[in-house]
Write an enzyme that holds these catalytic residues in place. Structure first.
Site, PDB file in Angstrom:
ATOM      1  N   GLU A  34     -22.012   2.306  22.311  1.00  0.00           N
ATOM      2  CA  GLU A  34     -20.760   1.544  22.180  1.00  0.00           C
ATOM      3  C   GLU A  34     -20.496   0.818  23.493  1.00  0.00           C
ATOM      4  O   GLU A  34     -20.543   1.404  24.559  1.00  0.00           O
ATOM      5  CB  GLU A  34     -19.597   2.472  21.815  1.00  0.00           C
ATOM      6  CG  GLU A  34     -18.220   1.833  21.854  1.00  0.00           C
ATOM      7  CD  GLU A  34     -18.059   0.586  20.963  1.00  0.00           C
ATOM      8  OE1 GLU A  34     -18.313   0.671  19.758  1.00  0.00           O
ATOM      9  OE2 GLU A  34     -17.674  -0.476  21.509  1.00  0.00           O
ATOM     10  N   GLY A  39     -14.107   3.987  18.318  1.00  0.00           N
ATOM     11  CA  GLY A  39     -13.136   3.723  17.245  1.00  0.00           C
ATOM     12  C   GLY A  39     -13.196   2.293  16.742  1.00  0.00           C
ATOM     13  O   GLY A  39     -12.683   1.992  15.673  1.00  0.00           O
ATOM     14  N   THR A  41     -12.895  -1.810  16.026  1.00  0.00           N
ATOM     15  CA  THR A  41     -11.764  -2.682  15.704  1.00  0.00           C
ATOM     16  C   THR A  41     -10.661  -1.855  15.054  1.00  0.00           C
ATOM     17  O   THR A  41      -9.479  -1.985  15.396  1.00  0.00           O
ATOM     18  CB  THR A  41     -12.216  -3.786  14.711  1.00  0.00           C
ATOM     19  OG1 THR A  41     -13.288  -4.509  15.302  1.00  0.00           O
ATOM     20  CG2 THR A  41     -11.070  -4.725  14.365  1.00  0.00           C
ATOM     21  N   GLY A 114     -25.784  -2.520  23.336  1.00  0.00           N
ATOM     22  CA  GLY A 114     -27.078  -2.208  22.735  1.00  0.00           C
ATOM     23  C   GLY A 114     -27.715  -3.470  22.190  1.00  0.00           C
ATOM     24  O   GLY A 114     -27.029  -4.320  21.617  1.00  0.00           O
ATOM     25  N   ARG A 273     -12.315 -13.316   9.653  1.00  0.00           N
ATOM     26  CA  ARG A 273     -13.131 -12.743  10.721  1.00  0.00           C
ATOM     27  C   ARG A 273     -14.594 -13.072  10.467  1.00  0.00           C
ATOM     28  O   ARG A 273     -14.969 -13.351   9.329  1.00  0.00           O
ATOM     29  CB  ARG A 273     -12.917 -11.216  10.776  1.00  0.00           C
ATOM     30  CG  ARG A 273     -11.479 -10.868  11.152  1.00  0.00           C
ATOM     31  CD  ARG A 273     -11.242  -9.367  11.157  1.00  0.00           C
ATOM     32  NE  ARG A 273     -12.006  -8.653  12.153  1.00  0.00           N
ATOM     33  CZ  ARG A 273     -11.660  -8.533  13.444  1.00  0.00           C
ATOM     34  NH1 ARG A 273     -10.548  -9.093  13.887  1.00  0.00           N
ATOM     35  NH2 ARG A 273     -12.419  -7.851  14.281  1.00  0.00           N
ATOM     36  N   ASP A 312     -18.503  -4.446   8.687  1.00  0.00           N
ATOM     37  CA  ASP A 312     -18.086  -5.854   8.800  1.00  0.00           C
ATOM     38  C   ASP A 312     -19.237  -6.792   9.175  1.00  0.00           C
ATOM     39  O   ASP A 312     -19.203  -7.971   8.836  1.00  0.00           O
ATOM     40  CB  ASP A 312     -16.985  -6.003   9.863  1.00  0.00           C
ATOM     41  CG  ASP A 312     -15.614  -5.586   9.338  1.00  0.00           C
ATOM     42  OD1 ASP A 312     -15.555  -4.917   8.291  1.00  0.00           O
ATOM     43  OD2 ASP A 312     -14.615  -5.922   9.995  1.00  0.00           O
ATOM     44  N   HIS A 444       8.753  16.056 -10.091  1.00  0.00           N
ATOM     45  CA  HIS A 444       9.970  15.238 -10.205  1.00  0.00           C
ATOM     46  C   HIS A 444      10.958  15.667  -9.124  1.00  0.00           C
ATOM     47  O   HIS A 444      11.165  16.851  -8.920  1.00  0.00           O
ATOM     48  CB  HIS A 444      10.602  15.428 -11.583  1.00  0.00           C
ATOM     49  CG  HIS A 444      11.925  14.706 -11.696  1.00  0.00           C
ATOM     50  ND1 HIS A 444      11.992  13.344 -11.888  1.00  0.00           N
ATOM     51  CD2 HIS A 444      13.199  15.165 -11.599  1.00  0.00           C
ATOM     52  CE1 HIS A 444      13.267  12.982 -11.919  1.00  0.00           C
ATOM     53  NE2 HIS A 444      14.026  14.063 -11.746  1.00  0.00           N
TER      54      HIS A 444
HETATM   55  P1  FAD Z   1     -15.795  -2.289  14.053  1.00  0.00           P
HETATM   56  O1  FAD Z   1     -14.696  -1.380  13.717  1.00  0.00           O
HETATM   57  O2  FAD Z   1     -15.550  -3.683  14.327  1.00  0.00           O
HETATM   58  O3  FAD Z   1     -16.676  -1.594  15.178  1.00  0.00           O
HETATM   59  C1  FAD Z   1     -17.760  -2.218  15.755  1.00  0.00           C
HETATM   60  C2  FAD Z   1     -17.983  -1.654  17.148  1.00  0.00           C
HETATM   61  O4  FAD Z   1     -19.232  -2.117  17.623  1.00  0.00           O
HETATM   62  C3  FAD Z   1     -16.949  -2.122  18.173  1.00  0.00           C
HETATM   63  O5  FAD Z   1     -16.404  -1.001  18.815  1.00  0.00           O
HETATM   64  C4  FAD Z   1     -17.759  -2.976  19.161  1.00  0.00           C
HETATM   65  O6  FAD Z   1     -17.298  -2.870  20.489  1.00  0.00           O
HETATM   66  C5  FAD Z   1     -19.142  -2.373  19.006  1.00  0.00           C
HETATM   67  N1  FAD Z   1     -20.244  -3.282  19.361  1.00  0.00           N
HETATM   68  C6  FAD Z   1     -20.444  -4.558  18.927  1.00  0.00           C
HETATM   69  N2  FAD Z   1     -21.598  -5.040  19.410  1.00  0.00           N
HETATM   70  C7  FAD Z   1     -22.130  -4.053  20.168  1.00  0.00           C
HETATM   71  C8  FAD Z   1     -23.325  -3.945  20.934  1.00  0.00           C
HETATM   72  N3  FAD Z   1     -24.234  -4.925  20.985  1.00  0.00           N
HETATM   73  N4  FAD Z   1     -23.551  -2.797  21.600  1.00  0.00           N
HETATM   74  C9  FAD Z   1     -22.665  -1.781  21.561  1.00  0.00           C
HETATM   75  N5  FAD Z   1     -21.536  -1.825  20.846  1.00  0.00           N
HETATM   76  C10 FAD Z   1     -21.281  -2.939  20.151  1.00  0.00           C
HETATM   77  N6  FAD Z   1      -9.260  -1.986   7.359  1.00  0.00           N
HETATM   78  C11 FAD Z   1      -8.750  -1.029   6.572  1.00  0.00           C
HETATM   79  O7  FAD Z   1      -9.491  -0.374   5.836  1.00  0.00           O
HETATM   80  N7  FAD Z   1      -7.407  -0.743   6.581  1.00  0.00           N
HETATM   81  C12 FAD Z   1      -6.547  -1.426   7.359  1.00  0.00           C
HETATM   82  O8  FAD Z   1      -5.343  -1.150   7.345  1.00  0.00           O
HETATM   83  C13 FAD Z   1      -7.064  -2.457   8.193  1.00  0.00           C
HETATM   84  N8  FAD Z   1      -6.230  -3.172   8.988  1.00  0.00           N
HETATM   85  C14 FAD Z   1      -6.761  -4.108   9.828  1.00  0.00           C
HETATM   86  C15 FAD Z   1      -5.899  -4.834  10.647  1.00  0.00           C
HETATM   87  C16 FAD Z   1      -6.402  -5.786  11.515  1.00  0.00           C
HETATM   88  C17 FAD Z   1      -5.465  -6.559  12.408  1.00  0.00           C
HETATM   89  C18 FAD Z   1      -7.814  -6.008  11.587  1.00  0.00           C
HETATM   90  C19 FAD Z   1      -8.396  -7.004  12.549  1.00  0.00           C
HETATM   91  C20 FAD Z   1      -8.674  -5.309  10.755  1.00  0.00           C
HETATM   92  C21 FAD Z   1      -8.156  -4.359   9.867  1.00  0.00           C
HETATM   93  N9  FAD Z   1      -8.987  -3.650   8.993  1.00  0.00           N
HETATM   94  C22 FAD Z   1      -8.456  -2.704   8.166  1.00  0.00           C
HETATM   95  C23 FAD Z   1     -10.444  -3.900   8.946  1.00  0.00           C
HETATM   96  C24 FAD Z   1     -11.201  -2.831   9.726  1.00  0.00           C
HETATM   97  O9  FAD Z   1     -10.710  -2.762  11.039  1.00  0.00           O
HETATM   98  C25 FAD Z   1     -12.684  -3.172   9.729  1.00  0.00           C
HETATM   99  O10 FAD Z   1     -13.122  -3.412   8.395  1.00  0.00           O
HETATM  100  C26 FAD Z   1     -13.476  -2.020  10.329  1.00  0.00           C
HETATM  101  O11 FAD Z   1     -13.074  -1.757  11.651  1.00  0.00           O
HETATM  102  C27 FAD Z   1     -14.970  -2.337  10.290  1.00  0.00           C
HETATM  103  O12 FAD Z   1     -15.664  -1.264  10.831  1.00  0.00           O
HETATM  104  P2  FAD Z   1     -17.104  -1.452  11.487  1.00  0.00           P
HETATM  105  O13 FAD Z   1     -17.544  -0.065  11.848  1.00  0.00           O
HETATM  106  O14 FAD Z   1     -17.950  -2.275  10.616  1.00  0.00           O
HETATM  107  O15 FAD Z   1     -16.881  -2.315  12.811  1.00  0.00           O
END
Ligand code: FAD
Ligand code: AMP
Length: 457
Positions: A34, A39, A41, A114, A273, A312, A444
């Site tokens: 990381e 944690g 996004t 990474g 996004r 994502d 209820h």
């Molecule tokens: P992310 O959570 O984006 O994690 C990716 C991680 O990879 C990050 O920590 C980043 O730093 C790391 N990273 C990237 N490139 C590298 C690299 N080369 N080397 C090392 N580390 C790296 N979803 C819900 O289900 N419920 C909600 O209520 C909700 N609310 C949201 C509100 C907002 C404002 C936003 C922006 C999003 C929300 N989402 C919600 C969407 C949710 O946050 C994402 O779908 C989710 O975080 C995706 O998870 P992920 O593991 O794919 O990636």
């Protein structure tokens, strides 16, 4: 570090860290890389920050309107620094929880960027101090998430124009007015927060309805509800440019073929996004992509054997629980435990007031699949708990197969919709009928009594 791993996960969001934990549970020697905070996004800039701000906004509104319940109070005020403090403490507490789980599971956590450096499944980690080391693995899981996508609108780099990343960390006094470009989930959730805090909110959405990926009636009802509370909402309105004024920002947009303008103290760009893959692949090591998203099959394998991608960065469904479910499926496939490829059933939730939730098929989607289906809709106005807490009028709509009464989907707009939708997820997953759901005895008074009523034909 010359250790050999069964799996190296890049990205510690809800997709990556849950996948790493599952891999460890299955006996994999696992590394998790990381570059930023554990944690992802979700915990740092997404799900949890929005929901802490929503909770603060609800407290504020609750106090303002407490006289309706016979409780007199003084006019409350908003202290955004304290709101941000609560957010920071919440994030820190949840981060500690994840770090403890990773430590207990003996996942090796590496801080750094990474990148995949060869077809031989090597991940190079560049640590914050600039030093680099390689991790050799049998499998790599890419879980690098997404980042705000900013359309090429002139003026989008002006001071006062923000994405959700900046807005969720804002600790100044609530804005007098806020313009939100984009009426998707992030746009309407932020609108709800700021509207509750007393800001005059305007939403400009290019499509004909808000939250257009969900059932049309949900977007229409939400628009009515937000307008009733004073928001200015324009659908079918495409933003052209932003320009600085003496005390804020002026926006030019196109609505019904006519150029219009509006002004606000600050602007949120919430136009979607895009997958984040910056620096992730060295020359010649990238799997197949399409418009930036990493292409995967039903087991989340990319075009390079041994490299998987989830969440994502695959550009499929941008939800935390979808990323987690995909991560578990990918890891189980690596371990030879997953052979079924049934589509995942993912509930969608919008944390507005009232809340919105949806799972399975809408009636239109069922019909498009040539399923002979009907829907049954009930209003929340007869539900005791909704009446006594003075909830806005809402509804639950259940979609079912006409002959068998098998439940196919549900759309909810009411208090606790984001919790109650799980009952419908269970029903669909278990192949329950309307009669099965109506037969369940629910307490209820409770909001969940609406589910019984919605399932009773
Ligand atoms: P992310 O959570 O984006 O994690 C990716 C991680 O990879 C990050 O920590 C980043 O730093 C790391 N990273 C990237 N490139 C590298 C690299 N080369 N080397 C090392 N580390 C790296 N979803 C819900 O289900 N419920 C909600 O209520 C909700 N609310 C949201 C509100 C907002 C404002 C936003 C922006 C999003 C929300 N989402 C919600 C969407 C949710 O946050 C994402 O779908 C989710 O975080 C995706 O998870 P992920 O593991 O794919 O990636
Ligand atoms: P989502 O993809 O759900 O995050 O929502 C983003 C929303 O922003 C979509 O509904 C888009 O239609 C909307 N959008 C994108 N570009 C513009 C624009 N220039 N003006 C108004 N709305 C936009």
């Amino acid at each position: 570090m010359n250790e050999h791993f069964d799996l190296t996960v890049i990205g510690a969001g809800p997709g990556g860290y849950e996948a790493a934990l599952e891999a460890a549970r299955l006996g994999f020697h696992t590394a998790l890389v990381e570059k930023d905070a554990i944690g992802g996004t979700c915990l740092n800039r997404g799900c949890i920050p929005t929901k802490t701000l929503i909770h603060s906004a609800e407290c504020y509104e609750g106090i303002k309107h407490s006289a309706r319940f016979g409780i007199q109070s003084q006019e409350p005020s908003v202290d955004m620094k304290a709101v941000q403090q609560h957010k920071a403490e919440t994030i820190a507490s949840l981060q500690t929880g994840i770090a403890t789980r990773l430590k207990t599971a003996k996942v090796t956590v590496c801080q750094g960027i990474g990148s995949v450096v060869s077809d031989g499944l090597l991940v190079r980690v560049t640590a914050p101090d600039g030093t680099a080391f390689d991790l050799e693995s049998d499998h790599i899981l890419l879980a690098t998430g997404s980042t705000p996508s900013i359309p090429p609108i002139p003026g989008s780099d002006l001071p006062g124009v923000m994405t959700s990343d900046e807005l969720l960390s804002y600790d100044g006094a609530p804005f007098d007015s806020l313009l939100i470009i984009g009426g998707g989930v992030i746009g309407v959730e932020c609108a709800g927060i700021w509207q509750a805090l007393g800001t005059k909110v305007t939403i400009l959405e290019a499509l004909p309805s808000l939250i257009a990926s969900l059932d049309r009636e949900l977007g229409q009802s939400l628009k009515l509800s937000m307008k009733k509370k004073g928001a200015d909402i324009h659908t079918g309105a495409s933003v052209r440019s932003l320009a600085a004024t003496e005390n804020g920002i002026r926006c030019t947009y196109l609505e019904k073929g006519k150029e219009q303008t509006c002004a606000a103290q600050a602007v949120l760009i919430a136009t979607g996004r895009r997958p984040y893959t910056e620096g992730l692949f060295s020359e010649g090591c990238a799997p197949a992509t399409e418009r930036g998203r990493i292409l995967v099959n039903e087991f989340y394998e990319t075009s390079i054997p041994g490299i998987y991608a989830i969440g994502d960065v695959t550009g499929q469904i941008s939800l935390a629980h979808a990323a987690t479910a995909q991560g578990l499926r990918a890891v189980r496939h690596m371990a030879g435990r997953e052979s079924a490829s049934a589509p995942l059933l993912i509930p969608s939730c919008v944390y507005t007031s009232p809340e919105i939730a949806s799972v399975g098929l809408t009636l239109d989607e069922a019909k498009a699949r040539s399923i002979v289906a009907k829907s049954h809709k009930i209003l929340s106005s007869a539900n005791g708990k909704s009446v006594l807490t003075l909830q806005e009028r809402g509804f639950i709509k259940v979609v079912y197969e006409e002959d068998s009464h098998l439940i196919l989907g549900a759309q909810l707009l009411c208090a606790r919709a984001t919790d109650m939708v799980s009952e419908f997820a269970v029903a669909i997953r278990q192949g329950l009928t309307m009669e099965d759901m109506a037969d369940v005895i629910r307490p209820h008074p409770s909001f969940s009594e609406m589910i019984t009523e919605a399932a009773r034909l």
